[in-house]
Structure formats: C-alpha cells, structure tokens
Design an enzyme around this catalytic site. Structure first.
Site, mmCIF file in Angstrom:
data_model
loop_
_atom_site.group_PDB
_atom_site.id
_atom_site.type_symbol
_atom_site.label_atom_id
_atom_site.label_comp_id
_atom_site.label_asym_id
_atom_site.label_seq_id
_atom_site.Cartn_x
_atom_site.Cartn_y
_atom_site.Cartn_z
ATOM 1 N N ASP A 84 6.531 -41.463 -14.662
ATOM 2 C CA ASP A 84 7.825 -41.487 -13.981
ATOM 3 C C ASP A 84 7.949 -42.909 -13.425
ATOM 4 O O ASP A 84 7.233 -43.814 -13.884
ATOM 5 C CB ASP A 84 7.883 -40.427 -12.866
ATOM 6 N N LYS A 105 6.488 -31.448 -10.432
ATOM 7 C CA LYS A 105 6.631 -32.891 -10.191
ATOM 8 C C LYS A 105 5.534 -33.324 -9.227
ATOM 9 O O LYS A 105 5.007 -32.510 -8.451
ATOM 10 C CB LYS A 105 7.998 -33.212 -9.584
#
Length: 444
Positions: free
Chosen positions: A166, A126
């Site tokens: 995201d 991430k």
C-alpha cells in the site's frame, strides 16, 4: 429511527475519534438503504449490520527497531481483520506517519466490498504502521520490516490473511517482510502479494491498480456513450497508482496534464512524460521539482491545485479526502465529465454529492481501484498452483474483472432505481454477496 441510522449512531459512539471510519461507514450504509429497508426484519434479527461494521479481529502491537546510529525507535503496528465471510482476509499494509487505528479500520471496511466486487474469494482486511520509510536507509527499513513481521507473522497465513503493499510499502518492503516470515514460520507460501518476480510475484501486479482504473473508466464512459480516446485528464499523485494510470490513459489515447506529490504538483500542457516521472519517483525517489528541470514547458506549483486545470476526466490517485467540495465545484465549472477514484476514498462526501448532483459520472474507489487487489488474488492463485502466468494473461484477466465490476455496479444501481449512481451500485453489488455468505454461515 431506521436500522441504518441506529447502527451508524452506535458506530460513532463506540469508535470515538475515528472520523475516517465514521465517514466510510456512513457512505456505505446510506447507499445500502434500499437493500436494507427491503430486508430489515431479517437483517435486524441476525444483527447483520452490527456484525459487518465490527472487525472480526483487531491486532495492535509495538514495533521496536534500531537505526544506523544505534538509536532505538518504537512505532505502532496494526492489522485489522475485518471480514472473512467470502475468503481469507486480504488488504494492504500502509506505512505512513498518518496511520492510526481509525484509518486502518476505514480502509479495512472499504476492502470488504472492494474485494467482493472483484468476484474473487477474498475477505476484507488492512494493516500498517505509523513508520515513515522516507529518508530511511535500506538497512533501517529492513530492520523495521523484520520487527513488524516478527509480530504480524503470528496472525497471517496463505489461507488466513494475505497482506499486500500500500502507500509506503513497495517491492523492497514486501521482500524484507516475506524473508522474515519464511525465516520465522519455516514455510514457503503465498502469504504476501506484491512479491518480486523471482520469488512468487505476479507479472502486471505493479501496473494493476492504475491499469484497472483506466479499464473501468473506459468501460464506464462506453456505457454512457462516450469514447475515452481523445480526452484530457488531470491526475493527482505520483506513486504507483498514478504512474500506471497515466501510462494506460496515454495508451488509450488520453492526454494527461498533471500529477502531484506531497509537496506540490506539475502541469505539463504537452502531456506528462511517464518515463521521466518513473525515473524521478521509482529510481531517484526524488521530488517533482526535478520534472520541470527536464520538461521546460511544464510548470511546478507548491501545495494543492491539480483540480483547477481544465480537463475531461479527473483521476484522484493520491490519498483519502484529497478532493474537497471547492475542488468539485471547480471540476464542474471546467466541464469535467467523469471522476474515477484511483485512491481509497479520495473524494469527500460533500464533493461526491456535488459531483453527482451536477451529472458528473462518478466511480468510487472500491470499484475503480479494485484492480490492485484483484491482481493480488490472481497472484495468490498462481502461488497455489506453483505457476507463473504471462503479463498478457494477467492483464487480460484484470481487464475482464474491471469490465465485470463496471457492469455489476451499473446493474445493481438500476435494479434498485438508482440508475447512474455508481456509488450505490458498487456498494450494493459488493454488499449482497457478503451479506448472503454471512447469513449462510450463522452468527459468527
């Protein structure tokens, strides 16, 4: 003290001031106790848990950029490459003022098990920045993305680490980042997913997380003898996940009553108008106050409140820790039969436990919102093959993946005597594959 408790205490001690990361680790490790207890001697000897909670690599860097007035700014950039046991790191880039190392680590840790659940060969990672795209011009966002990618490009690649979008990172941002990567590395490869359709993107990627959430919800209800058609739902969020969750829910015969953004929420007793919502959020990039100007039967409220509306299903699709214990109590009082997470860890641990204790069907985000990363992996496959599949092909593969996830977490829960506990089932199903791969590859 048990092995799980030892590892968790060490995580808290070594990673102070990272509550979201602590929460994610505790939730996962607690649910894995039956597997870990059964294999404790082997796992201890190999320090398996110590390795799985420690990122393989943490990259932090400054991101300098210049605004339209000539003023220089500096943001923080992050990429946490958490686990590559089953494939290259895969996970989104979040652009939001709330981003810090703890949040990126929590998201990366969750991503390990989510990616494993898809059945596809992708590891967990991430990244992101505390940069806020809201209120910025296209040129300012381009300048930021180019600066961000100038550093990030040294650490990623089609077979190393494949970031995606995201919160705050949509097609525009991915496009700017991809252009800069190509310019710097002089290679055209599927290094990012969520790309535009003209340069390697996949049909159905935009819809994937929201659609996948509903495919899993539908299958999970079916496993419990319930037909999704004719049900009502409350949804939080008004971004990509929420919009397409609402769209697919309506296609499956569900009336969706709410949506929300960072300032307020809308209740529409006639059902949310998806076309209007898309125009406000995707075209105008405006606030939900615009919605009630057109839909006069709808109500706009400041702050939080979607969970007070009575409905059969609750689909939190906004951000982490948005559904609290008092919200869970309200949902139970309202007779809600299922809560399925479209966002990453949107339900607090106390709220999750309350819902489960009161026999509400609960699907954790690592399973329920895995459709986005699954379709990202399908985009990677298309890039590698230099092919582009039809919308129907991708959508069919997505639906099949989500149905398989549903049955895998159901089967895992039953195997360890936790029938109906889909948090335990999802974590075990995701963990077993990663653990086997880590043990096979030695201490690394």
């Amino acid at each position: 003290m048990s092995y799980v408790d030892e590892v968790y205490e060490n995580v808290v001690a070594k990673n102070p001031n990272e509550p979201e990361f602590h929460q994610a680790v505790k939730e996962v490790l607690d649910s894995l106790r039956p597997v870990i207890d059964a294999n404790e001697e082997k796992y201890r000897k190999e320090a398996l848990l110590e390795r799985i909670v420690e990122p393989e690599r943490v990259i932090m860097f400054r991101v300098p950029w210049v605004d339209d007035q000539g003023q220089a700014h500096v943001n923080k950039g992050y990429r946490v490459q958490f686990n590559s046991a089953i494939g290259p790191y895969k996970g989104g880039l979040r652009l939001h003022p709330s981003v810090n190392l703890g949040i990126i680590k929590f998201l990366g840790f969750e991503q390990i098990f989510k990616n494993s659940l898809t059945g596809l060969p992708i590891g967990g990672g991430k990244g992101g920045s505390d940069f806020d795209p809201k209120g910025k011009s296209d040129r300012e966002i381009m300048k930021f993305c180019q600066s961000f990618m100038t550093e990030l490009s040294k650490h990623i690649g089609a077979d190393t680490d494949v970031p995606a979008g995201d919160i705050g990172t949509g097609a525009r941002e991915i496009g700017y980042m991809f252009g800069q990567y190509k310019r710097l590395r002089n290679v055209y490869e599927g290094v990012l997913t969520g790309k535009g359709l003209t340069y390697g993107g996949s049909l159905a990627r935009t819809e994937a997380t929201g659609y996948g959430l509903l495919y899993l919800t539908q299958e999970l209800l079916k496993l419990n003898g319930i037909d999704i058609a004719g049900k009502t739902a409350v949804v939080s969020g008004a971004g990509n996940v929420a919009i397409y969750a609402i769209q697919k829910a309506q296609q499956l015969g569900v009336k969706v009553l709410t949506c929300s953004d960072s300032t307020g929420w809308v209740y529409d007793p006639d059902g949310i108008d998806v076309a209007l919502l898309k125009e406000i959020k995707e075209v105008k990039r405006a606030r939900l106050t615009e919605y009630v100007k057109v839909r006069t039967n709808a109500e706009y409220h400041e702050g939080r409140g979607v969970w007070q509306i009575k409905a059969d299903l609750a689909l939190p699709c906004a951000t982490q820790n948005e559904l609290h214990l008092e919200d869970a109590k309200q949902l139970v009082a309202n007779g809600t039969i299922a809560v399925c997470e479209g966002a990453n860890m949107p339900t607090t641990l106390e709220a999750t436990q309350y819902l489960q204790a009161n026999n509400v069907i609960f699907a954790p985000g690592k399973a329920a919102n895995a459709g986005g990363v699954a379709t990202s992996a399908l985009e990677m496959s298309q890039n590698s093959e230099r092919l582009s599949w039809t919308f129907e092909e991708v959508d069919a593969k997505l639906k099949n993946i989500m149905i398989n996830i549903t049955h895998n977490m159901d089967d895992a829960a039953k195997r360890y005597g936790f029938e109906g506990n889909y948090v335990v089932g999802a974590n075990i199903a995701g963990f077993e594959k990663v653990a086997d791969a880590m043990l096979a590859q030695g201490i690394c």
